[in-house]
Every structure is written in structure tokens, then in C-alpha cells.
Design a protein around this motif. Structure first.
Motif, short mmCIF file in Angstrom:
data_model
loop_
_atom_site.label_atom_id
_atom_site.label_comp_id
_atom_site.label_asym_id
_atom_site.label_seq_id
_atom_site.Cartn_x
_atom_site.Cartn_y
_atom_site.Cartn_z
N LEU A 7 -28.16 -105.17 124.82
CA LEU A 7 -26.87 -105.94 124.86
C LEU A 7 -25.74 -104.88 124.67
CD1 LEU A 7 -27.71 -109.06 122.40
CD2 LEU A 7 -28.04 -108.80 124.83
N GLU A 8 -24.45 -105.25 125.24
CA GLU A 8 -23.31 -104.51 124.97
C GLU A 8 -22.67 -104.40 123.77
OE1 GLU A 8 -18.98 -104.28 127.04
OE2 GLU A 8 -20.68 -104.33 128.35
N LEU A 9 -22.62 -103.20 122.99
CA LEU A 9 -22.04 -103.03 121.78
C LEU A 9 -20.74 -102.10 121.77
CD1 LEU A 9 -22.61 -103.65 118.68
CD2 LEU A 9 -23.74 -101.71 118.63
N ALA A 10 -19.68 -102.68 121.22
CA ALA A 10 -18.49 -101.93 121.01
C ALA A 10 -18.40 -101.44 119.51
CB ALA A 10 -17.36 -102.56 121.29
N VAL A 11 -18.23 -100.15 119.23
CA VAL A 11 -18.33 -99.60 118.01
C VAL A 11 -17.03 -98.93 117.66
CG1 VAL A 11 -19.61 -97.87 116.38
CG2 VAL A 11 -20.99 -99.30 118.22
N LYS A 12 -16.57 -98.97 116.37
CA LYS A 12 -15.49 -98.40 115.85
C LYS A 12 -15.81 -97.55 114.65
CE LYS A 12 -10.92 -99.26 113.93
NZ LYS A 12 -9.91 -100.28 113.42
N MET A 13 -15.79 -96.27 114.45
CA MET A 13 -15.93 -95.29 113.77
C MET A 13 -14.94 -95.23 112.81
SD MET A 13 -18.40 -92.69 115.70
CE MET A 13 -18.87 -91.71 114.06
N SER A 14 -13.78 -94.98 113.29
CA SER A 14 -12.48 -94.91 112.77
C SER A 14 -11.43 -95.05 113.66
CB SER A 14 -12.31 -93.32 112.39
OG SER A 14 -12.10 -92.53 113.51
N GLU A 15 -10.07 -95.12 113.30
CA GLU A 15 -8.92 -95.49 114.19
C GLU A 15 -8.92 -94.62 115.50
OE1 GLU A 15 -6.66 -97.80 114.16
OE2 GLU A 15 -7.84 -98.39 112.17
N HIS A 16 -9.73 -93.41 115.73
CA HIS A 16 -9.55 -92.62 116.72
C HIS A 16 -10.85 -92.36 117.38
CE1 HIS A 16 -5.55 -91.86 115.71
NE2 HIS A 16 -5.62 -91.33 114.67
N GLU A 17 -11.96 -93.00 116.79
CA GLU A 17 -13.25 -92.96 117.24
C GLU A 17 -13.96 -94.00 117.85
OE1 GLU A 17 -15.40 -88.69 115.49
OE2 GLU A 17 -14.71 -90.29 113.95
N ARG A 18 -13.93 -94.57 118.88
CA ARG A 18 -14.70 -95.70 119.31
C ARG A 18 -15.33 -95.54 120.81
NH1 ARG A 18 -10.33 -100.48 118.38
NH2 ARG A 18 -8.77 -99.42 116.81
N PHE A 19 -16.76 -96.22 120.86
CA PHE A 19 -17.46 -96.16 121.83
C PHE A 19 -18.07 -97.20 122.43
CE2 PHE A 19 -20.06 -94.59 118.53
CZ PHE A 19 -21.18 -95.30 118.56
N VAL A 20 -18.64 -97.49 123.39
CA VAL A 20 -19.38 -98.68 123.87
C VAL A 20 -20.73 -98.27 124.14
CG1 VAL A 20 -19.56 -100.51 125.66
CG2 VAL A 20 -17.45 -99.78 124.67
N CYS A 21 -21.95 -98.89 123.79
CA CYS A 21 -23.17 -98.55 124.03
C CYS A 21 -24.07 -99.85 124.09
CB CYS A 21 -23.83 -97.73 122.63
SG CYS A 21 -23.36 -98.59 121.23
N TYR A 22 -25.65 -99.62 124.12
CA TYR A 22 -26.30 -100.88 124.23
C TYR A 22 -27.44 -100.72 123.21
CZ TYR A 22 -24.18 -101.57 128.66
OH TYR A 22 -23.23 -101.92 129.68
N THR A 23 -27.60 -101.88 122.88
CA THR A 23 -28.76 -102.05 121.58
C THR A 23 -30.12 -101.72 122.20
OG1 THR A 23 -28.91 -104.52 122.25
CG2 THR A 23 -27.38 -104.06 120.51
N ASP A 24 -30.91 -101.50 121.35
CA ASP A 24 -32.48 -101.50 121.59
C ASP A 24 -32.85 -102.56 121.04
OD1 ASP A 24 -33.16 -99.09 122.79
OD2 ASP A 24 -33.67 -98.18 120.82
N ASP A 25 -32.80 -103.26 119.83
CA ASP A 25 -33.14 -104.55 119.55
C ASP A 25 -32.09 -105.25 118.77
OD1 ASP A 25 -33.44 -103.94 116.70
OD2 ASP A 25 -35.26 -102.65 117.48
N VAL A 26 -32.24 -106.43 118.45
CA VAL A 26 -31.20 -107.06 117.58
C VAL A 26 -31.97 -108.13 116.64
CG1 VAL A 26 -29.45 -107.14 119.24
CG2 VAL A 26 -30.84 -109.16 119.25
N GLY A 27 -31.31 -108.45 115.47
CA GLY A 27 -31.80 -109.63 114.62
C GLY A 27 -30.84 -110.08 113.80
#
Length: 217
Positions: free
Chosen positions: A113-133
Motif C-alpha cells: 500500500l502507498e504510504l506517505a511519511v513525514k520525518m521532519s518539516e523538510h524530510e518527506r517521502f512516499v514508499c510502499y508497505t510490506d505488511d500492515v496490521g
């Protein structure tokens, strides 16, 4: 374990309308017969308003056992019965296809599944999950991101259901473990530290649908 007369059922009604599909309803089991449960008309869990059901409506259902275990199953409306009040007949669950979820132990399923991640105000990325629960997820990201155990992330997950509805689930999570893969990418395991019951319920519903899909193959 099967639900019994006078037990309360909680469920979502399949709908192409995203807002409608997210609403949780409840009904008391008034009677039963071979192959069917007779339930009272659905009540909106928050407003208490009744909801009309139609023949063929698909339901994602769960009930609670006395020890706090949630038992999930799929069902659909197969008819109606006129009694002192009008009852709805739904298919009785098959014990072999039911899913149990402990109150503090959640089912996990493989999922990309598509996941948007925010680490800080200037560090963000989009990735994909391996599993979810219901308790957390794992995902794979580019190796350039400084992901470390104990760090916190703000995340937004796209959750698609079999009826075509797509939900956006937001949560805050803590990084539990990071593995460096041979490809140079990183596999990151995270657990939820701040997530509403509604948002968690969306993920659990997805896991339930996927497990039933695997069993039916």
C-alpha cells in the motif's frame, strides 16, 4: 465461536460512497434459524439513527466475546422477517472463515500500500508497505533516509477496499527496527503510538478483507 441471540453485532455496510462505508452500525441478534441470523435494524454507532438495509447488502461484521476477543466475518442480507418489529435476515457466519483479533494483538497481512511519511518539516517521502496490521506496519524506503530505531514518524496510508472505496488513514508511529537490504534500500518496522480507534478500524477492516480473500483462493 458463533454469535448468539441477544448478542450485539457491529458492522460496516459496503458502499461506493467513502463516507457511508466508513460508518459503523450496531444491531442486536433477535433470533436465528439454520443458516441465518435475524437482526434488528442497524443503529448508527454515534448518532443512534436507524439505517435501512436492502436485499443483497454486503456487511463486514464483528462481535465481542466475553474475554474481549473480536470475531470478524463477512455476511450479506438475504431477506426480512415481520415480527413485533421488522427484522433483517443475514447469512450466519462460517466458523472456518471467521477471524479472531485479540484486544491488544492485531492481525497482520502482506500488503503493498502507498504510504506517505513525514520525518521532519523538510524530510518527506512516499514508499510502499510490506505488511500492515492494527498495531503497526512495515515498509521499504530508499536507503538515503536516516531512519533509526526510536524515531517518530507522521504517516498517511492509502487503504483500498474490495468495494472500490479508498480510505486515507493518518497516524503517528515509532520506529521499532530498521534492516538494511542487499539492494541498499531499508526495511522499517513501525508501531502506532497515536492513532484514533476509527483510523485503526479502517486498517483492521482491510486486514480482515485480505485474509478472507487469501482463504477463498
Amino acid at each position: 465461536m458463533l454469535p448468539t441471540v441477544n448478542q450485539m453485532l457491529y458492522y460496516h455496510i459496503a458502499s461506493s460512497d467513502e463516507a457511508e462505508a466508513a460508518i459503523e452500525y450496531r444491531s442486536r441478534i433477535a433470533d436465528e434459524e439454520e443458516g441465518a441470523l435475524h437482526i434488528e435494524y442497524p443503529l448508527h454507532e454515534q448518532t443512534g439513527r436507524t439505517k435501512r438495509l436492502f436485499l443483497g447488502d454486503e456487511l463486514s461484521v464483528y462481535f465481542l466475546s466475553p474475554d474481549g476477543v473480536k470475531h470478524y466475518f463477512d455476511s450479506h442480507v438475504i431477506g426480512f422477517k415481520e415480527d413485533a418489529i421488522r427484522l433483517v435476515r443475514i447469512v450466519k457466519p462460517d466458523p472456518e472463515r471467521m477471524t479472531k483479533v485479540q484486544r491488544r494483538s492485531f492481525l497482520r497481512v502482506p500488503a503493498e500500500l502507498e504510504l506517505a511519511v513525514k520525518m521532519s518539516e523538510h524530510e518527506r517521502f512516499v514508499c510502499y508497505t510490506d505488511d500492515v496490521g492494527g498495531g503497526g506496519i512495515s515498509f521499504v524506503s530508499d536507503g538515503k533516509w536516516a531512519l533509526q530505531s526510536g524515531g517518530t514518524l507522521d504517516c498517511w496510508l492509502l487503504v483500498p477496499y474490495k468495494n472500490g472505496v479508498i480510505e486515507h488513514v493518518s497516524f503517528q508511529a515509532e520506529i521499532v527496527r530498521v534492516n538494511l537490504l542487499e539492494s541498499g534500500r531499508k526495511q522499517c518496522m513501525i508501531k502506532f503510538v497515536s492513532i484514533s480507534d476509527t483510523e485503526r478500524g479502517k486498517i483492521i477492516r482491510y486486514c480482515f478483507e485480505k485474509q478472507l480473500e487469501y482463504r477463498n483462493r
